[in-house]
Structure formats: C-alpha cells, structure tokens
Design a protein around this motif. Structure first.
Motif, mmCIF file in Angstrom:
data_model
loop_
_atom_site.group_PDB
_atom_site.id
_atom_site.type_symbol
_atom_site.label_atom_id
_atom_site.label_comp_id
_atom_site.label_asym_id
_atom_site.label_seq_id
_atom_site.Cartn_x
_atom_site.Cartn_y
_atom_site.Cartn_z
ATOM 1 N N VAL A 241 66.696 -44.017 26.216
ATOM 2 C CA VAL A 241 65.591 -43.131 26.592
ATOM 3 C C VAL A 241 65.176 -42.328 25.356
ATOM 4 O O VAL A 241 66.017 -41.694 24.713
ATOM 5 C CB VAL A 241 66.011 -42.192 27.737
ATOM 6 N N PRO A 242 63.897 -42.344 24.985
ATOM 7 C CA PRO A 242 63.461 -41.614 23.772
ATOM 8 C C PRO A 242 63.783 -40.130 23.852
ATOM 9 O O PRO A 242 63.598 -39.483 24.895
ATOM 10 C CB PRO A 242 61.945 -41.857 23.733
ATOM 11 N N GLY A 243 64.243 -39.582 22.747
ATOM 12 C CA GLY A 243 64.534 -38.153 22.708
ATOM 13 C C GLY A 243 63.301 -37.284 22.850
ATOM 14 O O GLY A 243 63.398 -36.111 23.241
ATOM 15 N N ALA A 244 62.129 -37.858 22.544
ATOM 16 C CA ALA A 244 60.898 -37.080 22.669
ATOM 17 C C ALA A 244 60.623 -36.671 24.113
ATOM 18 O O ALA A 244 60.027 -35.615 24.359
ATOM 19 C CB ALA A 244 59.726 -37.891 22.121
ATOM 20 N N LEU A 245 61.058 -37.508 25.069
ATOM 21 C CA LEU A 245 60.869 -37.133 26.478
ATOM 22 C C LEU A 245 61.690 -35.904 26.825
ATOM 23 O O LEU A 245 61.211 -35.000 27.530
ATOM 24 C CB LEU A 245 61.267 -38.311 27.371
ATOM 25 N N LEU A 265 66.893 -40.109 34.063
ATOM 26 C CA LEU A 265 67.393 -41.117 34.999
ATOM 27 C C LEU A 265 66.290 -42.029 35.538
ATOM 28 O O LEU A 265 66.476 -43.253 35.605
ATOM 29 C CB LEU A 265 68.153 -40.441 36.147
ATOM 30 N N PRO A 266 65.122 -41.506 35.944
ATOM 31 C CA PRO A 266 64.062 -42.429 36.377
ATOM 32 C C PRO A 266 63.595 -43.371 35.287
ATOM 33 O O PRO A 266 63.260 -44.527 35.562
ATOM 34 C CB PRO A 266 62.939 -41.488 36.817
#
Length: 360
Positions: A241-245, A265-266
C-alpha cells in the motif's frame, strides 16, 4: 560557382533493405521434422516409449529452430528466438501437470456425480454396495474450514497489522521469525499439538474425564496451519500500500486506527482475500489433523463441538484404502467435489473483493 549534385547510390537488390527472417511456417516445419526424427530414432528402434519420444522431439525442435535462425537471421536473432522457445517451453512444461490433474479428476470423478452421492452418507454401506455418498464429509469440511477461517482471519490480519503498522524492534522481528517457522511445519504436528492440548487436557475437564474428539478440535488444528499463511500474505499486501495514502489521511487529521481500517485494509483487500483463500484451500485438503482429533465418522454429525466427524479429504483417504470395487469411484468424486468447492469459494471471494472501490 557550380554546385555539385549529390550522387545517388543505386540499390540493385531491394531485399538488402530488409532484415532476413524465417517464414511463418518454419516452426511448424521444424516441429514436424523433430517429431519424425524422434519417432524414427526412439519409438521405432524401441529405445523408449511415447514420453521419451516427446522429450527428444522437443530437444530436436529447439536445435532445428536454432540452426535455421542462425543461418537465415544471424546468431543474435537465433539466440533471441531460442530463448523465446525455451520460455514458452517452460510455461507448457509447468502447465502440463495442472492440466493432467484436472483431466484426471474430471474423467474419473464424474462417475458418481449423482444425487445419492451428495445426499447420503456411508452409514450401513458395505463393501458390495455401490451406493453411499459423502454428505457427512461435505458437512464436516464446511463446518471445520468455516470455523477455522473465523478463528484465523481476524488473528492473522491483526497480527500482520501489528507487524507492519505498529511493530518495531525485537518483538516484531520475533513474531515474523516464528510465523516463518510455522509456515513450514507438517500438518501432523499441528494435529498432535491440538490432540495433546485440547483433546487430552482441556476437554476432559468438561467431559467427565474423557477425551473429547470433535470437529471443533479439527478446526483448531486447521487454524494453526492457516495462521502463518494469512499473516505472511497480509503483511506483504499491507507493505504494498503506497505510503502517500497514509500520509494524506494523516494530513487530513484522520487517526491512525481509522486510516488502517478505512484506507490501508480496503486497498490491500484483494491481496488479503487471495492469501486467505490459499490458507482455506490448504486447510480443506488436510487429512492428518482431522484423522487425529476428529477421528472420522461414516454417519452424519452436524454438532461440530461433540462427537467424531469426517471431512472430504479424510473421506478420500478412507475410500482409497477400502477393498471394494466401488470405493475408488467415491474417492475420485470426493476429490473433484473438494476442488470444485475450493474453486467456488475462491471465485466468490474474488468477486466480493472486486466490489471494493478503493482496491480498483
């Protein structure tokens, strides 16, 4: 002052402007030649059978194509063509066992695909009776795998979230190390663990001192096998999962736990579902734990917490060793049923995961 006109170089042969290449029919010609030569050298001379003839034909095909490409296209193009052929060959070689297994299951497992197989058990079925089915085993598999999934998925996801989002230092490394070790443990070890802990130690306290074999004990044993797979697969998906999110959510003032549950998680949901289904497939196909802690049963038992219980994998194991002409048909049909059941669950889980908008 005179201007010299540039001299045009006449090209006598138009083919010199094009790179030479083998015609499109050359692979088919090489394949026919390789099969013919292998058939003459191996099959007709009785040095080997069909399998060895096919292997020699494949080797000759690569050699013939390499020689033809080197003569016509040059050595560089020949190396590229041979590498391409080897890659396709490796793909076909890896695909052959899967196709063979699927074909064997379908061809031998459809003999008992009838209502009697799915609606009856093996209770009071003798060696000379062609009837009898796996209804009791299907019930046991669904209950045991379902309970094991309910136990394992929350624990596995929370463990992976701790490792990725919160864990630092010695404790996180120790958890990751023991999860890796648990990934390779034999299934019989988990069965022995639950047998000694739950069946012989815990259940006698509530069962008048008697050991309590049950489908729930089998579910506990299966959850031990599923847990490391769920943890490792979920951990890898969370790391993708990208850290930017996360940073964007933190910048908007969203708390960490809500960022994990609503964003991380989604987003990793499809990958997590894949890992869970791999764990479920392994659990549904295990025989040793069910045999040790559930004991097996030829009749129907819906109570997963009391009494012996069977499963499809255990049913296949039992029928494969029965001295009856009708037992192999039941075993193959049960194996096909188990594969189809896992396939249906996997497809359903994939379709549910695709409905998540954040994962698209």
């Amino acid at each position: 002052m005179s201007v010299e006109t540039p001299v045009r170089v006449a090209v006598s042969d138009a083919h010199q402007l094009r790179v030479k290449s083998l015609p499109s029919w050359s692979p088919w010609a090489a394949a026919v030649a390789a099969i013919a030569v292998a058939f003459v050298l191996i099959y007709l001379t009785s040095y080997g059978g069909t399998v060895l003839t096919g292997v020699v034909a494949a080797i000759l095909f690569v050699i013939f194509m390499g020689i033809a490409a080197a003569v016509v296209e040059g050595r560089r193009s020949a190396r590229n063509r041979m590498a391409t052929i080897l890659i396709y060959g490796a793909f076909i070689l890896a695909l052959l066992p899967l196709v063979s297994v699927a074909w064997t299951l379908i061809s031998k497992g459809t003999a008992r695909l009838d209502s009697n197989f799915f609606l009856t058990s093996m209770n009071n079925i003798g060696a000379f009776d062609e009837k009898g089915g796996a209804y009791h085993a299907i019930v046991g598999t669904l209950e045991q795998a379902g309970i094991a999934t309910l136990i394992t998925v929350p624990l596995g996801i929370m463990g992976a979230v701790y490792i990725v989002e919160y864990g630092r230092g010695f404790l996180a490394n120790a958890i990751r190390f023991f999860v890796d070790v648990m990934t390779g443990i034999p299934s019989i070890v988990s069965g022995l663990f639950v047998l000694s802990f739950w069946v012989f130690t815990v259940t006698p306290l509530f069962n008048n001192g008697r050991a309590g074999y049950s489908g729930f004990a089998a579910a506990l044993s299966l959850s031990v096998l599923m847990l490391p797979t769920v943890v490792r697969s979920t951990e890898e998906m969370l790391r993708l999962v990208p850290g930017a999110l996360r940073e964007g959510a933190y910048a908007l003032g969203v708390s960490k736990w809500k960022t994990i549950t609503s964003i991380v998680l989604p987003t990793a949901g499809p990958g997590i579902v894949t890992g869970v289904m791999l764990a479920v497939a392994r659990a549904a196909g295990e025989t040793a734990p069910v045999l040790l802690v559930a004991g097996g049963l030829s009749s129907i038992n819906f109570n997963v917490f009391s009494g012996n219980q069977s499963s499809l994998s255990l049913f296949v194991f039992e029928q494969a060793g029965v001295a009856s002409e009708f037992a192999p048909g039941r075993a193959w049909t049960a194996a096909l049923t188990l594969v189809v059941l896992v396939l249906v669950l996997t497809i359903a889980a994939k379709l549910l995961a695709r409905r998540n908008k954040l994962a698209r």
